[in-house]
Design an enzyme around this catalytic site. Structure first.
Site, PDB file in Angstrom:
ATOM      1  N   SER A 136       0.802  -1.224   0.000  1.00 13.74           N
ATOM      2  CA  SER A 136       0.000   0.000   0.000  1.00 13.74           C
ATOM      3  C   SER A 136       0.833   1.271   0.000  1.00 13.74           C
ATOM      4  CB  SER A 136      -0.916   0.010   1.235  1.00 13.74           C
ATOM      5  OG  SER A 136      -0.137   0.021   2.422  1.00 13.74           O
ATOM      6  N   CYS A 137       2.149   1.166   0.198  1.00 13.51           N
ATOM      7  CA  CYS A 137       2.964   2.375   0.378  1.00 13.51           C
ATOM      8  C   CYS A 137       3.853   2.711  -0.813  1.00 13.51           C
ATOM      9  CB  CYS A 137       3.822   2.234   1.635  1.00 13.51           C
ATOM     10  SG  CYS A 137       2.868   2.227   3.166  1.00 13.51           S
ATOM     11  N   PHE A 138       4.746   1.804  -1.188  1.00 11.16           N
ATOM     12  CA  PHE A 138       5.738   2.143  -2.209  1.00 11.16           C
ATOM     13  C   PHE A 138       5.100   2.580  -3.530  1.00 11.16           C
ATOM     14  CE2 PHE A 138       9.581  -0.439  -0.424  1.00 11.16           C
ATOM     15  CZ  PHE A 138       9.519   0.309   0.735  1.00 11.16           C
ATOM     16  N   ASP A 152       3.143   5.953  -3.051  1.00 12.46           N
ATOM     17  CA  ASP A 152       3.941   7.136  -2.747  1.00 12.46           C
ATOM     18  C   ASP A 152       4.795   7.569  -3.936  1.00 12.46           C
ATOM     19  OD1 ASP A 152       2.793   7.085  -0.305  1.00 12.46           O
ATOM     20  OD2 ASP A 152       4.584   6.540   0.828  1.00 12.46           O
TER      21      ASP A 152
END
Length: 239
Positions: free
Chosen positions: A78-80, A83
């Site tokens: 869900s992050c890399f 972002d």
């Protein structure tokens, strides 16, 4: 600051915008290390060089560190991805091109499809071939499949007419919401039984113990995206 008082970590006092950019930049840099490692891994594979030995040496440089240098099927979660894409959009809004960040995403999107291409070179036309997928979560110890590299692999296998047999210790129910029409199993052995080939997509420790289970396959064709297996007769995506 009281909220972080129990953490044994340095505290930086900064503005809200700077704090947000620190978070985005940190994740984008780690994603860049992964895509860079995969790009080097793809080159190394063509040259017959073990990229893990290369990155072991590279990681000894204290300016670089060995973290996030494992070449493989790419990053998810869900992050890399979120972002990096957010930074790209932010940059474009200011008139900047962010070509490096775009390349990070491009490499990551191509990488899992290389597994399918490698598989087809090994076993030929994938139509009506039964392909076992070991690992559905984007990483081990979670049922989170957001941006999992298994998703584009399964989609491409289906597009090419293959039958998919899948196993993950936690994520089968999550993946079933995306692909309700593939076969899900309660063990790696069941997923492997009768398969024409196997793709390993998540670094679950239990996969590292597999060996004789691969003998249940119609043919022992194993391609790995995470370098977790310890048995012989395995080809890696970029090693």
């Amino acid at each position: 600051q009281a909220a972080y008082s129990g953490l044994k970590a340095p505290v930086i006092r900064t503005g809200i915008s700077e704090a947000e950019m620190i978070k985005y930049t940190s994740n984008a840099f780690l994603a860049t290390k992964i895509s860079f490692s995969n790009e080097i891994g793809n080159i190394c594979k063509r040259l017959g060089i073990d990229v893990y030995e290369v990155m072991k040496g590279v990681g000894m440089d204290p300016r670089i560190s060995p973290l996030f240098l494992n070449a493989g099927a790419g990053f998810g979660g869900s992050c890399f991805p979120k972002d990096v894409r957010a930074l790209i959009r932010l940059a474009e809004g200011t008139g900047e091109n962010a070509s490096l960040l775009k390349s990070v995403i491009e490499v990551n999107e191509r990488q899992p499809l290389r597994l399918v291409e490698l598989l087809e070179r090994r076993i030929g036309d994938l139509r009506e071939k039964r392909i076992a997928i070991l690992g559905l979560a984007f990483k081990n110890d979670t049922d989170d499949i957001r941006e999992s590299r298994s998703i584009p692999v399964i989609a491409e296998l289906k597009r090419r007419g293959a039958e998919v047999s899948a196993y993950d210790p936690l994520a089968c129910s999550s993946m079933r919401r995306i692909f309700p029409d593939i076969d899900y199993h309660e063990s790696a052995a069941d997923a492997l039984r009768g398969a024409d080939a196997c793709l390993v997509m998540t670094e679950w420790p239990e996969f590292g113990l597999l060996d004789k289970e691969f003998d249940l396959m119609r043919s022992r064709e194993i391609i790995e995206g995470r370098r977790i297996l310890k048995c012989g007769g395995v080809e890696g995506i970029c090693w």
